[in-house]
Design a protein around this motif. Structure first.
Motif, PDB file in Angstrom:
ATOM      1  N   LEU A   1      46.673 -54.957  17.279  1.00  0.00           N
ATOM      2  CA  LEU A   1      46.380 -53.962  16.234  1.00  0.00           C
ATOM      3  C   LEU A   1      45.903 -52.658  16.852  1.00  0.00           C
TER       4      LEU A   1
ATOM      5  N   PHE B   1      48.848 -48.373  16.458  1.00  0.00           N
ATOM      6  CA  PHE B   1      48.623 -47.587  15.249  1.00  0.00           C
ATOM      7  C   PHE B   1      49.921 -46.984  14.726  1.00  0.00           C
TER       8      PHE B   1
ATOM      9  N   TRP C   1      51.366 -49.318  12.234  1.00  0.00           N
ATOM     10  CA  TRP C   1      50.556 -49.268  11.015  1.00  0.00           C
ATOM     11  C   TRP C   1      50.923 -48.036  10.199  1.00  0.00           C
TER      12      TRP C   1
ATOM     13  N   ILE D   1      52.147 -49.190   6.504  1.00  0.00           N
ATOM     14  CA  ILE D   1      51.062 -49.572   5.610  1.00  0.00           C
ATOM     15  C   ILE D   1      51.283 -49.082   4.183  1.00  0.00           C
TER      16      ILE D   1
ATOM     17  N   ASP E   1      43.177 -44.305  13.078  1.00  0.00           N
ATOM     18  CA  ASP E   1      43.087 -45.514  13.898  1.00  0.00           C
ATOM     19  C   ASP E   1      41.673 -46.086  13.835  1.00  0.00           C
TER      20      ASP E   1
ATOM     21  N   HIS F   1      39.001 -48.963  13.584  1.00  0.00           N
ATOM     22  CA  HIS F   1      38.825 -50.393  13.860  1.00  0.00           C
ATOM     23  C   HIS F   1      37.418 -50.593  14.395  1.00  0.00           C
TER      24      HIS F   1
ATOM     25  N   ASP G   1      41.795 -45.995   5.898  1.00  0.00           N
ATOM     26  CA  ASP G   1      40.761 -46.133   6.922  1.00  0.00           C
ATOM     27  C   ASP G   1      39.950 -47.405   6.678  1.00  0.00           C
TER      28      ASP G   1
ATOM     29  N   ARG H   1      42.128 -50.616   7.419  1.00  0.00           N
ATOM     30  CA  ARG H   1      42.302 -50.892   8.847  1.00  0.00           C
ATOM     31  C   ARG H   1      41.007 -51.432   9.461  1.00  0.00           C
TER      32      ARG H   1
ATOM     33  N   THR I   1      40.698 -54.997   8.296  1.00  0.00           N
ATOM     34  CA  THR I   1      41.718 -55.805   8.986  1.00  0.00           C
ATOM     35  C   THR I   1      41.279 -56.113  10.405  1.00  0.00           C
ATOM     36  N   SER I   2      40.711 -55.115  11.096  1.00  0.00           N
ATOM     37  CA  SER I   2      40.268 -55.345  12.474  1.00  0.00           C
ATOM     38  C   SER I   2      39.125 -56.357  12.519  1.00  0.00           C
TER      39      SER I   2
ATOM     40  N   ALA J   1      47.527 -56.967   5.248  1.00  0.00           N
ATOM     41  CA  ALA J   1      47.767 -56.200   6.468  1.00  0.00           C
ATOM     42  C   ALA J   1      47.621 -57.074   7.705  1.00  0.00           C
TER      43      ALA J   1
END
Length: 379
Positions: free
Chosen positions: A54, A58, A61, A65, A83, A85, A117, A120, A123-124, A364
């Motif tokens: 991930l 980016f 993504w 996305i 980006d 995370h 934002d 992501r 998701t991270s 995601a």
């Protein structure tokens, strides 16, 4: 709200990851002089786990996305980190010498619908392989839904009351998580010594060398140029170091090639780096050593044990607390508040159900894991 990965529909998310990776790297080579061995190292790291994958992708993504979460793509657009995370946060010293924590990399800043934002970041947190999520003083384990709620709660607070996180004042409790250990200090200076022992590499291009020298302290005694490979998504971009002696010790400056956001690549639009617009926003205590040298096309920063990214995966016992996710959300809220869009964002948030961030992050993450598997099948 959430769409599954299209199959042959002709949209961005129907393209294979391999196609996007090839096209993005072709574009990147037109933006800067790519360091091919570092790009090869990035390709290897992308096979480590979905979280590293991930971080390194980016561009993918950015290209997919909106098709994956079409409802979120219609939300108010703001100048965003892009980006985002859990390891895109770190520490630095402001002009008063105060230790500050927050987002510290805006390479991919672009005008994006604000929810992405948050998605992501959530998701991270979901994909982080070594981080154990728990609630401080209350629970020993929480699920991904609690993580998403904590991020969103912090984000709302950051929108309403934006400010920087100062580790000597209101955010002193965070020192446990981000303070540099003696071991990490030793490792940092060991790395600097390794750069020295590598011998004399080709010097940076003259404009970059001049920019590095210009940003050293007054009367510093220049010692050595070096090259450096670091990060995940930025691996392949040239990085140069200037190492000097000043007032009884060593100081280090890094120059990293700055290119337009991969969001601009994905949307086939001409873009320009927006790094400093966010890094020096009105609700930040900015790093005075962070500058963009327009002539060289490089961003210059001080690197030191107390001015660095916080890598939560470095230590097996590192815990990703809900409190820490909450302040990550808070810092994002402060970044977005600086765009003047707080009222529009707050109104949009009121329209969404309580589970929207958790659901989007779940979709995601599944998409990223499929791409990771595709990449892993390569020889």
């Amino acid at each position: 709200m959430i769409k599954q990965k299209p199959n042959g529909s002709g949209g961005p998310a129907s393209r294979s990851f391999l196609d996007d990776n090839r096209d993005f790297e072709r574009w990147l080579r037109r933006q800067c002089k790519v360091v091919e061995p570092d790009l090869d190292e990035k390709h290897k790291k992308m096979k480590d786990d979905p979280f590293v994958f991930l971080r390194a992708t980016f561009f993918r993504w950015a290209n997919c996305i909106e098709a994956l979460c079409p409802d979120l793509s219609r939300a108010p657009r703001v100048l965003s980190v892009g980006d985002t995370h859990i390891e895109n946060f770190g520490t630095w010293r402001d002009a008063e010498g105060r230790l500050v924590w927050g987002v510290n990399d805006f390479d991919e800043a672009a005008n994006i619908a604000y929810p992405f934002d948050l998605v992501r970041l959530a998701t991270s947190a979901r994909l982080a392989p070594k981080a154990k999520k728990k609630k401080v003083r209350a629970m020993t384990h929480v699920g991904n839904g609690d993580a998403a709620k904590s991020i969103l709660d912090g984000y709302r607070k950051g929108l309403e009351h934006p400010r920087p996180s100062l580790l000597d004042e209101d955010a002193s409790w965070m020192r446990t998580y981000v303070a540099c250990t003696d071991k990490e200090r030793d490792e940092f200076w060991d790395d600097v010594e390794k750069y020295r022992r590598k011998g004399r590499p080709l010097p940076p291009p003259p404009p970059v060398a001049a920019a590095l020298r210009r940003n050293l302290p007054h009367n510093a005694s220049f010692d050595h140029f070096a090259t450096r490979a670091a990060g995940a998504g930025s691996l392949g971009r040239p990085r140069f170091l200037a190492i000097a002696n000043w007032s009884g010790g060593q100081v280090v400056r890094e120059a990293k090639a700055l290119v337009p956001s991969a969001w601009d690549w994905a949307h086939r639009q001409q873009g320009k780096p927006r790094f400093l617009t966010l890094a020096r926003g009105p609700f930040r205590a900015p790093d005075p050593h962070l500058v963009v040298e327009r002539q060289s096309g490089f961003v210059i920063r001080r690197i030191a044990p107390d001015s660095r990214k916080i890598n939560l995966g470095d230590h097996a016992n590192m815990r990703l607390e809900l409190d820490l996710l909450n302040v990550m959300g808070f810092d994002l809220g402060a970044v977005h508040a600086a765009t003047g869009a707080s009222a529009k964002i707050a109104a949009d948030l009121k329209k969404r159900d309580n589970d929207w961030l958790h659901a989007a992050a779940k979709a995601a993450a599944a998409f990223v894991e499929e791409d990771f598997k595709e990449w892993g099948r390569q020889g």
